[in-house]
Design a protein around this motif. Structure first.
Motif, PDB file in Angstrom:
ATOM      1  N   GLN A  39      -9.029  -3.711  12.514  1.00 36.70           N
ATOM      2  CA  GLN A  39      -7.490  -3.183  12.537  1.00 36.70           C
ATOM      3  C   GLN A  39      -7.443  -3.004  14.052  1.00 36.70           C
ATOM      4  O   GLN A  39      -6.085  -3.212  14.630  1.00 36.70           O
ATOM      5  CB  GLN A  39      -7.433  -2.065  11.774  1.00 36.70           C
ATOM      6  N   THR A  44      -4.535  -8.437  10.533  1.00 36.37           N
ATOM      7  CA  THR A  44      -3.745  -7.967   9.218  1.00 36.37           C
ATOM      8  C   THR A  44      -5.001  -7.435   8.372  1.00 36.37           C
ATOM      9  O   THR A  44      -5.959  -7.878   8.220  1.00 36.37           O
ATOM     10  CB  THR A  44      -2.876  -8.991   8.885  1.00 36.37           C
ATOM     11  N   ASP A  45      -4.622  -6.937   7.339  1.00 26.77           N
ATOM     12  CA  ASP A  45      -5.354  -6.480   6.014  1.00 26.77           C
ATOM     13  C   ASP A  45      -5.643  -7.895   5.500  1.00 26.77           C
ATOM     14  O   ASP A  45      -6.688  -7.863   4.743  1.00 26.77           O
ATOM     15  CB  ASP A  45      -4.482  -5.481   5.082  1.00 26.77           C
ATOM     16  N   GLU A  46      -4.732  -8.842   5.452  1.00 26.40           N
ATOM     17  CA  GLU A  46      -5.020  -9.974   4.635  1.00 26.40           C
ATOM     18  C   GLU A  46      -6.353 -10.849   5.504  1.00 26.40           C
ATOM     19  O   GLU A  46      -7.042 -11.202   4.914  1.00 26.40           O
ATOM     20  CB  GLU A  46      -3.908 -10.846   4.668  1.00 26.40           C
ATOM     21  N   LEU A  56      -7.653  -7.289  -1.163  1.00 22.64           N
ATOM     22  CA  LEU A  56      -6.517  -6.519  -0.421  1.00 22.64           C
ATOM     23  C   LEU A  56      -6.566  -5.136  -0.726  1.00 22.64           C
ATOM     24  O   LEU A  56      -6.360  -4.082  -0.211  1.00 22.64           O
ATOM     25  CB  LEU A  56      -5.009  -7.394  -0.384  1.00 22.64           C
ATOM     26  N   GLU A  57      -6.904  -5.153  -2.146  1.00 20.77           N
ATOM     27  CA  GLU A  57      -6.889  -3.516  -2.645  1.00 20.77           C
ATOM     28  C   GLU A  57      -7.922  -2.703  -2.079  1.00 20.77           C
ATOM     29  O   GLU A  57      -7.864  -1.560  -1.750  1.00 20.77           O
ATOM     30  CB  GLU A  57      -6.890  -3.586  -4.146  1.00 20.77           C
ATOM     31  N   GLU A  58      -9.225  -3.472  -1.851  1.00 14.38           N
ATOM     32  CA  GLU A  58     -10.292  -2.706  -1.511  1.00 14.38           C
ATOM     33  C   GLU A  58      -9.994  -2.313   0.093  1.00 14.38           C
ATOM     34  O   GLU A  58     -10.214  -1.214   0.622  1.00 14.38           O
ATOM     35  CB  GLU A  58     -11.402  -3.582  -1.276  1.00 14.38           C
ATOM     36  N   ILE A  59      -9.361  -3.185   0.910  1.00 11.29           N
ATOM     37  CA  ILE A  59      -9.064  -2.849   2.326  1.00 11.29           C
ATOM     38  C   ILE A  59      -7.953  -1.545   2.163  1.00 11.29           C
ATOM     39  O   ILE A  59      -8.184  -0.736   3.076  1.00 11.29           O
ATOM     40  CB  ILE A  59      -8.457  -4.161   2.933  1.00 11.29           C
ATOM     41  N   ARG A  60      -7.164  -1.853   1.603  1.00  4.95           N
ATOM     42  CA  ARG A  60      -6.062  -0.714   1.404  1.00  4.95           C
ATOM     43  C   ARG A  60      -6.541   0.436   0.901  1.00  4.95           C
ATOM     44  O   ARG A  60      -6.126   1.662   1.317  1.00  4.95           O
ATOM     45  CB  ARG A  60      -4.730  -1.344   0.714  1.00  4.95           C
ATOM     46  N   GLN A  61      -7.418   0.531   0.093  1.00  2.23           N
ATOM     47  CA  GLN A  61      -8.098   1.759  -0.411  1.00  2.23           C
ATOM     48  C   GLN A  61      -8.842   2.559   0.598  1.00  2.23           C
ATOM     49  O   GLN A  61      -8.818   3.557   0.811  1.00  2.23           O
ATOM     50  CB  GLN A  61      -8.943   1.709  -1.596  1.00  2.23           C
ATOM     51  N   ASP A  63      -8.007   2.134   3.743  1.00  8.02           N
ATOM     52  CA  ASP A  63      -6.829   3.050   4.699  1.00  8.02           C
ATOM     53  C   ASP A  63      -6.350   4.257   4.138  1.00  8.02           C
ATOM     54  O   ASP A  63      -6.080   5.231   4.762  1.00  8.02           O
ATOM     55  CB  ASP A  63      -5.601   1.774   4.706  1.00  8.02           C
ATOM     56  N   LEU A  64      -6.630   4.377   2.938  1.00  2.00           N
ATOM     57  CA  LEU A  64      -6.063   5.514   2.139  1.00  2.00           C
ATOM     58  C   LEU A  64      -7.064   6.577   2.336  1.00  2.00           C
ATOM     59  O   LEU A  64      -6.521   7.911   2.452  1.00  2.00           O
ATOM     60  CB  LEU A  64      -5.592   5.291   0.788  1.00  2.00           C
TER      61      LEU A  64
END
Length: 66
Positions: A39, A44-46, A56-61, A63-64
């Motif tokens: 990052q 990008t996340d993709e 993508l869900e794992e990447i965003r998790q 981030d959270l």
């Protein structure tokens, strides 16, 4: 075009070590650090999901949880 070749699963270790909670925590931490570094260089996340063979869900998790 940015090429990303990173395989966090490339380590060949004994079965008992692979199953240890400490090993799994280390592996998760390595993924988190890889995501943060990618990052930081502007992916990008993709792109990161594709590079790390994650969803993508794992990447965003990740981030959270920062």
């Amino acid at each position: 075009m940015i090429f990303c070749q990173l395989n966090l699963d490339a380590f060949t270790l004994g079965a008992s070590q692979e199953e240890s909670p400490e090993f799994l925590r280390g592996k998760q931490r390595a993924k988190m650090e890889a995501i943060q570094r990618l990052q930081a260089v502007g992916l990008t996340d993709e792109q990161i999901a594709k590079c790390l063979d994650m969803t993508l869900e794992e990447i965003r998790q990740v981030d959270l949880t920062e």
